[in-house]
Design an enzyme around this catalytic site. Structure first.
Site, PDB file in Angstrom:
ATOM      1  N   GLY A  81       1.037   6.320  -7.961  1.00 49.26           N
ATOM      2  CA  GLY A  81      -0.345   6.088  -7.558  1.00 49.26           C
ATOM      3  C   GLY A  81      -0.919   4.696  -7.738  1.00 49.26           C
ATOM      4  O   GLY A  81      -2.128   4.520  -7.570  1.00 49.26           O
ATOM      5  N   LYS A 184       7.278  -0.345   3.692  1.00 47.00           N
ATOM      6  CA  LYS A 184       8.567  -0.738   3.108  1.00 47.00           C
ATOM      7  C   LYS A 184       9.659  -0.631   4.165  1.00 47.00           C
ATOM      8  O   LYS A 184       9.688   0.299   4.962  1.00 47.00           O
ATOM      9  CB  LYS A 184       8.879   0.226   1.966  1.00 47.00           C
TER      10      LYS A 184
END
Ligand SMILES: C[S@@+](CC[C@H](N)C(=O)[O-])C[C@H]1O[C@@H](n2cnc3c(N)ncnc32)[C@H](O)[C@@H]1O
Length: 243
Positions: A81, A184
């Site tokens: 998170g 990513k």
């Protein structure tokens, strides 16, 4: 400014610590040693971030200025998170007026202002559920998703690239005009078709390797800035067809 942590121990913990030989396998011991001696891990603890990944986003933002002014953010592959923590802060999100939607198939401890879905992003229902959770067009869709490793490098690579591609199409479907997509990817791994699609839809597309992304890792980030808007792309395609 995001300073790269140097070899000191601002958290009060010494770097260069060894893990005693014992029950751990050599590979697990090496991982643990690297983890506890990683200055970014120590700095994340010191600054209250749930993961060292926070510094990847902060470094990318320092150079490319994507977070300032964002009103809504979707975080894909959010657990534990740290990116969501940053997103909640920059959007001034609260539980009463949530401006961040996050998804992960792993559990995530709640973060104030973040609506979390524990779900596979590849589940056919995920896109609609995320749209519902965010309640308006997001200015940023960011994905730190990496497919769980199978031990077969090429398979892992292909799976993560697939996540990146699905995330990119989702971003084009939901982003507000002028918004950004960050995901990513792997060195040399971005498909030409995906790059072409992004270049058509965004004003600028770059690959970024933040200093906090381990040098030995092939991880990179793909940043597409300035979404042209769904109508604009449709119009330019029609114009091109007319030429
Ligand atoms: C590198 S971690 C994300 C770290 C996060 N950005 C942070 O700052 O804490 C990658 C995450 O992607 C999640 N993930 C991978 N594939 C996913 C999928 N198909 N759907 C949802 N989450 C996924 C993993 O469970 C993992 O938690």
């Amino acid at each position: 400014m995001t300073k790269a942590p140097i070899g000191s121990n601002r958290s009060g913990r010494k770097l260069g610590q060894k893990v005693k030989k014992g029950k751990l396998k050599a590979s697990s011991r090496r991982w643990l040693e690297r983890h506890i001696n990683d200055p970014y891990v120590q700095r994340a603890q010191l600054e209250g971030y749930r993961a060292r990944a926070a510094f990847k986003l902060l470094e990318i933002d320092e150079k490319h200025k994507i977070l300032a002014g964002a009103k809504r953010i979707i975080d894909l592959g959010a657990a534990p998170g740290s990116w969501s923590q940053i997103a909640a802060k920059v959007t001034h999100s609260t539980d009463a007026d949530p401006r961040v939607a996050a998804i992960d198939f792993l559990e995530m401890d709640p973060i104030p202002g973040v609506r979390f879905l524990q779900l596979d992003f590849l589940d056919p229902e995920a896109p609609e559920k995320l749209k519902e959770a965010i309640g308006g067009a997001p200015d940023i869709v960011m994905s730190d998703m990496a497919a769980p490793t199978t031990g077969h490098r090429q398979t892992d690579h292909l799976r993560t690239m697939h996540l990146c591609e699905v995330a990119a199409h989702f971003a084009v479907d939901v982003l507000a005009e002028g918004g950004h997509f960050l995901a990513k990817t792997f060195q040399g791994g971005t498909e030409r078709d995906l790059l072409g699609m992004l270049k058509q839809n965004f004003r600028q597309v770059v690959h970024v390797k933040p200093a906090s992304s381990r040098a030995e890792s092939v991880e990179m980030f793909l940043l597409a800035k300035g979404f042209k808007g769904r109508r604009a792309v449709g119009e330019s395609t029609e114009e091109n067809a007319a030429e």
